[in-house]
Design an enzyme around this catalytic site. Structure first.
Site, PDB file in Angstrom:
ATOM      1  N   LEU A 293       0.832  -1.199   0.000  1.00 41.88           N
ATOM      2  CA  LEU A 293       0.000   0.000   0.000  1.00 41.88           C
ATOM      3  C   LEU A 293       0.866   1.248   0.000  1.00 41.88           C
ATOM      4  O   LEU A 293       1.932   1.282   0.617  1.00 41.88           O
ATOM      5  CB  LEU A 293      -0.897   0.019   1.241  1.00 41.88           C
ATOM      6  N   LYS A 294       0.393   2.301  -0.667  1.00 40.56           N
ATOM      7  CA  LYS A 294       1.059   3.606  -0.611  1.00 40.56           C
ATOM      8  C   LYS A 294       0.257   4.500   0.327  1.00 40.56           C
ATOM      9  O   LYS A 294      -0.797   5.005  -0.014  1.00 40.56           O
ATOM     10  CB  LYS A 294       1.128   4.226  -2.015  1.00 40.56           C
TER      11      LYS A 294
END
Length: 820
Positions: A293-294
């Site tokens: 995930l960013k």
């Protein structure tokens, strides 16, 4: 002369003159202290009307004001001269002051006072007084002093030079205590009944006839006084550099990377070509694809108590202080009462092994990104072994193991090790990219991934549904085996999760909203001394405010000209030379290393260098240079270097004899890294979601175009961005309708005044919430709306624009936001 008028009657000469009048520069006349303090009453001429009483009162007030000004000036002048004479005496005698010995050879001219006259002062540039000159010229050298001199000191200049004896290094003295009277704060606007200045304290006559106070006044807390003292310390630092520059033939440099994050690597081919290459490598069993995930926050790096805390392109700021506070709070949450002990052990581990950790710092205090987080938190994104050479980054399994040992938060990770799963991932992203939010995205990836390891921070719980994006990259095949073991490893318990953790980040910032320095101080004090006992990066040392003065720009020149002491220094010099030669948009900012300020001398200088890449084009151009020269080191994001310039005659100046890399890793980019050619190990794509890009790129970054150039220019702007991103025609039509309404709404709310990018969601979220309520299609377009976190009470005021990663930088003009 015939016809000329006599001037004597029109301009009568005064019948009295003041005693002790003396002229200063610019024709300014002032009375000496010993002179009569009585002002001359002008002689009344015959035939003039009597003076009114109110005018007499005004004249009396003016007389008092002039007397106050005269006393104030004389007091300041005496103090400046006294302090100058004290400093000259210290330099001449070589006595210890503040724990540092200052030695100047007798054949050298004494330096000026440590607190020179500030710029703009009418007295600036005036020569020394006669008493000061007499003191300097007639200063005797006692027999006791002569007996304690070293041979090089007692001998003349030619004798010392012929003997080859080195002069003792001159060290930076501790700053003198501030004794000067605080200057007036009324900007010279004296009231009708001014209060006279207090009489000088009892004094005794010092050498040279200058009066020296025996009872010091209270410390000077005025800004001007502090600036004068800092200027004095800054002059001492400049003097050390000037003396170092005088003979640079024996100069050496030792550079150590103190903190670094992954290079901003962009693939030469398009995203589609990168996808194809990644699927092929997974299909052939050469690699595994890793997806994380960013999180939407700011880069924060930490290298230990003495190693320092850093934001993306700076240190000693509110970003670094907030990062230290959040890290300390994570330790309290994880370890409870054992937190101080574990913090100390953690610092020792980082500094002993020369390791820095990088985190995504997500807070509502440091300004808006895609969504204001529900809680302030951080996620570890990299662990970097700095050693004494090229940085080495932990693999993801090793990073997770490190974080679980210290109970630090980790990210959510998915692994795709077959052609089917890798292909399914990209297909899933293409289906979700325009409407995806955190919950459906995480659910789908968990169903199609071969291995899934949950993060210790749930994105939906701490940040919200608006998901910035995903990062997909190639890693070694061994990652799947290692991650399988970690997946079955139980998450560590949090001993302090139910205990009182103290005030939160938002509460501290709200309590110190009006004072930026006090806010930073409160954050660091609440973090505790076990994690961060050194505050000099924020508040300075030895009379210097933190980063109040950049070191002289010639420091970079000295660094490049000095002989490298090892291979790492040689490679860093090579990198900087290339960047300067190619005129890449980057700055090499050097600051004095305040933690080593007491070790400075004229042949041993310490600096912190920040390599600040101002535009993303620098990374692209540098990558092109790396493809031509396989031996170049990468250009890192968050790039901080400790630099030591020193002089030594016995070291070798032959840099070709250095071992290639003291870390033991090969320098060539053609080498393998975990079984991969390094070019393939950097193969990655960043995949962002439209719900995030609507808020950041189209609304936030389009504000200036809308309010400065109008609705038509704004429409051209957002249509161009959607075309670059490859947004579907149906979504383009929906977005155009919404953004046109947004343009009318925000212009009605703000007029031509552009809202701050740090708080743009204050205006945007109410609009998006109302727009989403109209229909399910609108809600799908916006993603989610409502539940806005109010930040007015605690937001750190930032007067600059940030990019999508939280960096305080104005975007490159004409450059389109990245599609990834």
């Amino acid at each position: 002369m015939f016809g000329s008028r006599s001037r004597s009657s029109a301009w009568p000469k005064p019948q009295e003159t003041l005693l002790g009048r003396r002229k200063r520069s610019a024709g300014f006349v002032i009375n000496d202290l010993e002179a009569s303090s009585r002002l001359v009453k002008p002689k009344t001429e015959s035939g003039l009307l009597p003076v009114k009483k109110k005018h007499l009162a005004m004249a009396a007030a003016d007389e008092t004001a002039l007397k106050w000004s005269r006393d104030n000036y004389v007091w300041k002048e005496m103090e400046r001269q006294r302090r100058a004479l004290e400093e000259i005496a210290v330099r001449r005698s070589g006595r210890e002051k503040g724990g540092v010995v200052v030695r100047d050879d007798n054949n050298e001219e004494a330096s000026g006072p440590s607190n020179p006259v500030l710029h703009g002062d009418q007295r600036q540039g005036a020569a020394r007084t006669a008493a000061e000159r007499a003191y300097v010229e007639a200063e005797p050298t006692s027999e006791a002093q002569a007996q304690t001199q070293t041979p090089s000191q007692s001998a003349g200049p030619s004798t010392a030079k012929s003997a080859g004896t080195r002069r003792a290094p001159r060290r930076l003295p501790s700053p003198p205590s501030p004794f000067a009277m605080p200057p007036r704060r009324d900007n010279a606007q004296q009231t009708a009944t001014p209060t006279p200045a207090p009489a000088p304290a009892p004094s005794s006559t010092a050498a040279g006839g200058i009066e020296e106070k025996t009872t010091p006044a209270p410390p000077n807390t005025d800004t001007a006084g502090v600036a004068a003292e800092q200027g004095g310390a800054g002059d001492e630092l400049s003097a050390l550099l000037n003396e170092f520059s005088a003979d640079s033939s024996s100069a050496f440099a030792e550079a150590r990377i103190r903190a670094a994050f992954y290079p901003k690597f962009e693939n030469e081919e398009s995203d589609q070509e990168s996808r194809t290459r990644m699927i092929e490598m997974v299909s052939q069993g050469l690699a595994t694809m890793e997806v994380t995930l960013k999180h939407s926050g700011s880069l924060f790096m930490y290298a230990g108590n003495h190693g320092g805390a850093y934001s993306k392109n700076c240190f000693g700021n509110i970003y670094a202080a907030a990062g230290v506070f959040v890290l300390a709070r994570l330790f309290r949450e994880a370890w409870g009462r054992e937190a101080p002990k574990m913090q100390s052990e953690f610092n020792d581990f980082l500094e002993k092994n020369r390791i820095s950790i990088s985190m995504e710092l997500v807070t509502a205090v440091l300004g808006d990104h895609g969504q204001r987080p529900k809680d302030d938190y951080a996620v570890i994104t990299a662990v970097t072994e700095l050693g004494h050479g090229k940085p080495q980054f932990y693999s993801t399994p090793k990073l997770i193991e490190f974080c679980r040992k210290w109970r630090l938060p980790t990210n959510h990770v998915w692994l795709f090790s077959t052609r089917k799963s890798a292909t399914s991932f990209f297909a899933a992203y293409d289906a979700l990219c325009e409407e995806g939010t955190a919950t459906p995205v995480c659910k789908v990836l968990g169903e199609i991934a071969d291995i899934s390891v949950r993060g210790s921070k749930d994105h939906v719980m701490v940040q919200g549904e608006i998901l910035e994006g995903l990062v997909a990259r190639i890693v070694s095949r061994e990652s799947s085996v290692q991650m399988e073991v970690l997946r079955n490893f139980q998450q560590p318990s949090l001993d302090g999760s139910n205990s009182d953790l103290g005030p939160s980040l938002r509460e501290i910032c709200a309590a110190n909203k009006s004072d930026a320095k006090q806010k930073i101080k409160a954050l660091l004090e609440n973090a505790g001394s076990s994690l961060c006992s050194e505050h000099c990066d924020w508040f300075g040392n030895s009379g210097l405010d933190a980063q109040s003065q950049n070191a002289d720009r010639s420091v970079v020149t000295h660094f490049l000209q000095a002989h490298p002491t090892d291979y790492a220094t040689k490679k860093l010099q090579e990198m900087i030379r290339l960047m300067k030669k190619r005129n890449l948009p980057a700055a090499f900012k050097c600051y004095w290393d305040y933690q080593k300020i007491n070790s400075l001398s004229n042949d041993n200088l310490y600096y912190k260098m920040v390599i600040h890449v101002r535009k993303d084009s620098a990374f692209r151009r540098y990558q092109q240079e790396m493809r031509k020269n396989q031996e170049l080191w990468p250009l890192y994001r968050g790039f901080f270097i400790d630099v030591n310039l020193f002089k030594a005659a016995e070291l070798s100046k032959d840099s070709s004899a250095f071992p290639e890399n003291s870390n033991g890793a090969s320098n060539s980019r053609l080498s393998t890294k975990d079984g991969l050619v390094e070019e393939d190990s950097n193969l990655m794509v960043k995949l962002k979601f439209l719900t995030y890009k609507i808020r950041t790129f189209l609304i936030r970054d389009g504000l200036s175009t809308l309010l400065e150039k109008g609705t038509s220019a704004y429409r051209t702007y957002y249509l161009r961005q959607m075309e670059i991103w490859g947004t579907s025609a149906s979504k383009q039509k929906e977005l155009a309708k919404m953004l046109d309404e947004w343009a009318v709404y925000i212009r009605g709310e703000c007029g031509d005044a552009e809202p701050s990018s740090s708080t743009y969601l204050t205006e945007a979220e109410p609009f998006l919430e109302q727009y989403a309520k109209r229909s399910p299609a609108n809600l799908a377009l916006v993603g989610v709306a409502g539940g806005l976190v109010q930040t007015e009470d605690f937001l750190a005021r930032l007067n600059a624009r940030r990019d999508e990663e939280g960096d305080l930088n104005k975007p490159e003009r004409g450059a389109a936001p990245s599609s990834s």
